[in-house]
Motif scaffolding. Sequence first.
Motif, PDB file in Angstrom:
ATOM      1  N   SER A  14       3.108   8.683  -3.306  1.00  0.00           N
ATOM      2  CA  SER A  14       1.733   9.247  -3.284  1.00  0.00           C
ATOM      3  C   SER A  14       1.517   9.786  -4.880  1.00  0.00           C
ATOM      4  CB  SER A  14       1.511  10.288  -2.579  1.00  0.00           C
ATOM      5  OG  SER A  14       1.399   9.849  -1.378  1.00  0.00           O
ATOM      6  N   LEU A  15       2.697  10.691  -5.397  1.00  0.00           N
ATOM      7  CA  LEU A  15       2.302  10.926  -6.712  1.00  0.00           C
ATOM      8  C   LEU A  15       2.352   9.714  -7.698  1.00  0.00           C
ATOM      9  CD1 LEU A  15       5.239  14.014  -6.687  1.00  0.00           C
ATOM     10  CD2 LEU A  15       2.638  14.136  -6.602  1.00  0.00           C
ATOM     11  N   PHE A  16       3.239   8.843  -7.473  1.00  0.00           N
ATOM     12  CA  PHE A  16       3.102   7.679  -8.351  1.00  0.00           C
ATOM     13  C   PHE A  16       1.819   7.049  -8.404  1.00  0.00           C
ATOM     14  CE2 PHE A  16       3.587   2.812  -8.434  1.00  0.00           C
ATOM     15  CZ  PHE A  16       3.893   2.691  -9.847  1.00  0.00           C
ATOM     16  N   LEU A  17       1.124   6.759  -7.287  1.00  0.00           N
ATOM     17  CA  LEU A  17      -0.131   6.201  -6.980  1.00  0.00           C
ATOM     18  C   LEU A  17      -1.140   7.221  -7.711  1.00  0.00           C
ATOM     19  CD1 LEU A  17      -0.106   5.083  -3.234  1.00  0.00           C
ATOM     20  CD2 LEU A  17       0.034   3.719  -5.284  1.00  0.00           C
ATOM     21  N   VAL A  18      -0.930   8.476  -7.719  1.00  0.00           N
ATOM     22  CA  VAL A  18      -1.965   9.513  -8.445  1.00  0.00           C
ATOM     23  C   VAL A  18      -1.839   9.290  -9.874  1.00  0.00           C
ATOM     24  CG1 VAL A  18      -2.381  11.647  -8.901  1.00  0.00           C
ATOM     25  CG2 VAL A  18      -1.947  10.892  -6.576  1.00  0.00           C
ATOM     26  N   ILE A  19      -0.464   9.086 -10.433  1.00  0.00           N
ATOM     27  CA  ILE A  19      -0.351   8.940 -11.981  1.00  0.00           C
ATOM     28  C   ILE A  19      -0.733   7.714 -12.465  1.00  0.00           C
ATOM     29  CG2 ILE A  19       1.470   8.698 -13.419  1.00  0.00           C
ATOM     30  CD1 ILE A  19       3.248  10.660 -11.885  1.00  0.00           C
TER      31      ILE A  19
ATOM     32  N   VAL B  37      -2.536   5.354   5.813  1.00  0.00           N
ATOM     33  CA  VAL B  37      -3.094   4.660   7.205  1.00  0.00           C
ATOM     34  C   VAL B  37      -2.221   3.375   7.301  1.00  0.00           C
ATOM     35  CG1 VAL B  37      -4.902   3.341   6.163  1.00  0.00           C
ATOM     36  CG2 VAL B  37      -4.877   4.111   8.602  1.00  0.00           C
ATOM     37  N   LEU B  38      -2.141   2.605   6.288  1.00  0.00           N
ATOM     38  CA  LEU B  38      -1.162   1.542   6.278  1.00  0.00           C
ATOM     39  C   LEU B  38       0.160   1.920   6.656  1.00  0.00           C
ATOM     40  CD1 LEU B  38      -2.091  -0.916   3.620  1.00  0.00           C
ATOM     41  CD2 LEU B  38      -2.596  -1.186   5.942  1.00  0.00           C
ATOM     42  N   ARG B  39       0.704   2.771   6.163  1.00  0.00           N
ATOM     43  CA  ARG B  39       2.232   3.253   6.413  1.00  0.00           C
ATOM     44  C   ARG B  39       2.165   3.782   7.706  1.00  0.00           C
ATOM     45  NH1 ARG B  39       5.119   6.881   8.172  1.00  0.00           N
ATOM     46  NH2 ARG B  39       3.420   8.109   8.476  1.00  0.00           N
ATOM     47  N   PHE B  40       1.154   4.412   8.434  1.00  0.00           N
ATOM     48  CA  PHE B  40       1.129   4.957   9.689  1.00  0.00           C
ATOM     49  C   PHE B  40       0.983   3.756  10.747  1.00  0.00           C
ATOM     50  CE2 PHE B  40      -1.458   6.259  13.472  1.00  0.00           C
ATOM     51  CZ  PHE B  40      -0.562   7.241  13.841  1.00  0.00           C
ATOM     52  N   MET B  41       0.339   2.835  10.530  1.00  0.00           N
ATOM     53  CA  MET B  41       0.231   1.702  11.324  1.00  0.00           C
ATOM     54  C   MET B  41       1.317   0.524  11.477  1.00  0.00           C
ATOM     55  SD  MET B  41      -4.064   0.650  11.118  1.00  0.00           S
ATOM     56  CE  MET B  41      -3.771   0.113   9.524  1.00  0.00           C
ATOM     57  N   THR B  42       1.660   0.489  10.311  1.00  0.00           N
ATOM     58  CA  THR B  42       3.044  -0.600  10.090  1.00  0.00           C
ATOM     59  C   THR B  42       4.297  -0.026  10.143  1.00  0.00           C
ATOM     60  OG1 THR B  42       2.808  -0.700   7.657  1.00  0.00           O
ATOM     61  CG2 THR B  42       1.447  -2.003   8.952  1.00  0.00           C
ATOM     62  N   GLY B  43       4.614   1.454   9.710  1.00  0.00           N
ATOM     63  CA  GLY B  43       5.979   1.802   9.310  1.00  0.00           C
ATOM     64  C   GLY B  43       6.530   1.178   8.209  1.00  0.00           C
ATOM     65  N   ALA B  44       5.797   0.244   7.616  1.00  0.00           N
ATOM     66  CA  ALA B  44       6.304  -0.346   6.282  1.00  0.00           C
ATOM     67  C   ALA B  44       6.081   0.529   5.047  1.00  0.00           C
ATOM     68  CB  ALA B  44       5.964  -1.916   6.000  1.00  0.00           C
ATOM     69  N   VAL B  45       6.947   1.237   4.359  1.00  0.00           N
ATOM     70  CA  VAL B  45       6.405   2.419   3.340  1.00  0.00           C
ATOM     71  C   VAL B  45       6.168   1.383   2.162  1.00  0.00           C
ATOM     72  CG1 VAL B  45       7.098   4.291   2.111  1.00  0.00           C
ATOM     73  CG2 VAL B  45       7.524   4.104   4.475  1.00  0.00           C
ATOM     74  N   LEU B  46       7.168   0.611   1.726  1.00  0.00           N
ATOM     75  CA  LEU B  46       7.183   0.326   0.299  1.00  0.00           C
ATOM     76  C   LEU B  46       5.797  -0.928   0.367  1.00  0.00           C
ATOM     77  CD1 LEU B  46      10.797  -0.603  -0.549  1.00  0.00           C
ATOM     78  CD2 LEU B  46       9.124   1.369  -1.465  1.00  0.00           C
ATOM     79  N   ARG B  47       5.852  -1.745   1.430  1.00  0.00           N
ATOM     80  CA  ARG B  47       4.577  -2.718   1.544  1.00  0.00           C
ATOM     81  C   ARG B  47       3.316  -2.158   1.325  1.00  0.00           C
ATOM     82  NH1 ARG B  47       7.119  -7.579   5.467  1.00  0.00           N
ATOM     83  NH2 ARG B  47       9.229  -7.708   4.348  1.00  0.00           N
ATOM     84  N   SER B  48       3.089  -1.101   2.072  1.00  0.00           N
ATOM     85  CA  SER B  48       2.035  -0.346   2.013  1.00  0.00           C
ATOM     86  C   SER B  48       1.680   0.280   0.751  1.00  0.00           C
ATOM     87  CB  SER B  48       2.234   0.979   3.204  1.00  0.00           C
ATOM     88  OG  SER B  48       2.299   0.411   4.461  1.00  0.00           O
ATOM     89  N   ALA B  49       2.776   0.870   0.170  1.00  0.00           N
ATOM     90  CA  ALA B  49       2.496   1.330  -1.254  1.00  0.00           C
ATOM     91  C   ALA B  49       2.234  -0.074  -2.225  1.00  0.00           C
ATOM     92  CB  ALA B  49       3.782   1.833  -1.669  1.00  0.00           C
TER      93      ALA B  49
END
Length: 734
Positions: free
Chosen positions: A15-20, A110-122
Amino acid sequence: MASIMKKYRSEIIISLFLVIITLAVFWKVRTHDFVNFDDNIYVTENPFVTSGWTAEGLIWAFTTILDGHWHPLTWLSHMTDCALFGLNPGCHHMTSLILHLLNVLLLFSVLRFMTGAVLRSAVVAALFAIHPLHVEPVAWVASRKDVLSALFWMLTMWTYAFYCRRPAISKYILVLFFFAAGIMSKSMVVTLPVVFFLMDYWPLNRVRQGSTDGKKDLEKSKFPSSGFKRFSLPRLIAEKLLLFILLGVSAILAVSAMLSVQAFTMRLSSIMPEWDNIVRVPLSYLSYIGKMFWPYKLAVTYPYPEVIPSWQAAGAAVLFIFISVLAIFQARKRPYFIVGWLWYIVTLIPVIRLFNIGPQIIADRYTYIPLIGLFIIIAWGVPDLLARLRYRTVVLCISTTMMLIWLSISSFVQAGYWENSLSLFGRAIKVTNDNWLAHYNLGSFLLRKGNFKEAANHFSETIRIRPGNEDAHNNLGNAFAKLGRPDDAVRHYLEALNIKPADAEFHNNLAIALDMQGNAEEATRHYSEALRIKPGLAKVHNNLGNALKRQARLEEAIRHLFKAVQIDPVNAEYHKDLGIGLARQGKIKEAISHFSEAVKIEPLNAEFHNNLAIALDMQGNAKEAIRHYSEALRIRPDYVRAHYNLGSTFRRQGRIDDAVRHLKEAVRLKPADAEFHNTLGIALAQRRDFKGAISHFSEAAKIRPGYRKALENLEFVLRLINKGSRNPNVLKKP
């Protein structure tokens, strides 16, 4: 707190990376200006918006359909910015950036919550955050509806995902609330219930297949999410019934709104798909995909091709069908493919120009939500394709990093083009061909900036591309009028009226140009025609009043000048013009009243102080006249007419030294004015500076041969000198 931080450490870092990266790409928008492409309609020239939150404005926001759109929450968003920041464009841009940043974080979450795939959601969230096609919704103030509606889209998805995990009435009400809020931000959100069906299939895996005991459910290995209860298709449809009712109401409102701007001449049947529109649809879908993979030559507006080569239309249709069939065949093995593809197709339907509603053409902002579907295909599909690659992780890390760097640089550059209208439309003209709208908007910007010659060139180019554009003819006429070319201005105003004869503004502009030509009678006729079309136009009443005043038709003139003041009582210019008319009628007291009102409205206008001083002088109130002449000169020290008037007043009062000082300044500022020299000569003669007086009387006669007053004054001074001089031969007549 520490345990939470540890549990969600990856999510927090991402999340911090996305903000930056989002701020790095878009931070420059804080210094950007408004642009003359709907920003005036949505903010800068909209009195309901610029007034901030008012009762009248709130009613207007919920009852107004503008350009076929009903989006009250978008209006409230702009009103809030104006209430907090006024018309500081940087703050308005920062609000859009903050909304975009929230959308990025919500999408990842929301993607992480639904899929559990952290990196792909990122990856999906990062592509959404910095893709060049998403610069337009963030960097364009008038595109606030896109980022705001997307915020409610994300919130609706979020609450729907939580509802699916543990259904409850309170959560369902929140889903309805956020969906309704999204519709009230931009009607394009209506496709969200269909997307919910796609989410039910993947990644939520809520669709029960086969028997009710779940024995024939889809393979869990292909649908990795867990914790979401499965239901039959009829149950899932019933669950969304209220959402579809909202969708239907919104669709009816959208169609009604679009029909309302067609002057009620459009029948419902005329909005149905036509063959020409249908054959363009696949090409439009594929063109957006092309821009996604190669975001080069992006522009704020693209020319709409009138003719599509048949081979292009056929090739696009074949490729579109091929991708669709491939997605269907891959539905069980790769469900994200069919979901992402249908997400993209469905969410673009409102703006793909399948139906004859609105002026939609290809636009970068239309991809803000739809591209999420394609990003999902990329984020899940590429790792699947490289599943058997030996150094898969290394390749994915390097390629993802390089892709994000490239997109960040491209978006950073693209955001720079939105700095102002000049750079924005200049770029559009450079990267597109025959872009009449870009030429028109750039011409409008240059016209307001006073660059009339360049503005005329761009309006001429607009007319070359689209000869029947009445607004371009009108504005080209405005440019020629400012350049002192009334004949050319009249020609283009007449062309504009030939295309649109019932336009009051065109008649008004033509009348002004005819006035410049000295054709007062014809000008008066067109002013009157403008008022017949729109009786409540204050500026036309004022223009007609001034034209009649120049024709010495004072009674008629005063009537129209009074009308202008009645319609727009806070316009200082109208009070000034009425005051001049009343003064010419000898109604000095009434004239002073209107001159005073003009000064009250615009206290820093030197001309208004000068006009008031003249009227006070005519009334015999020299003291107050001197005060206002002095104030005019304080505001504008080089105001030559105020120097002359003040000098003349001082002379009549016997304050000759003060008179000479101001009259000399008037002559210095305007040395070719015979009247100034003559009056200065009189003041010098009164001070017994006969040599100086003779010099200025002579100069006045030289500037204006046959200037009787100057010659008489010169002769008088010479007689006076010769009569009292001991050596008359020293003085010579000029």
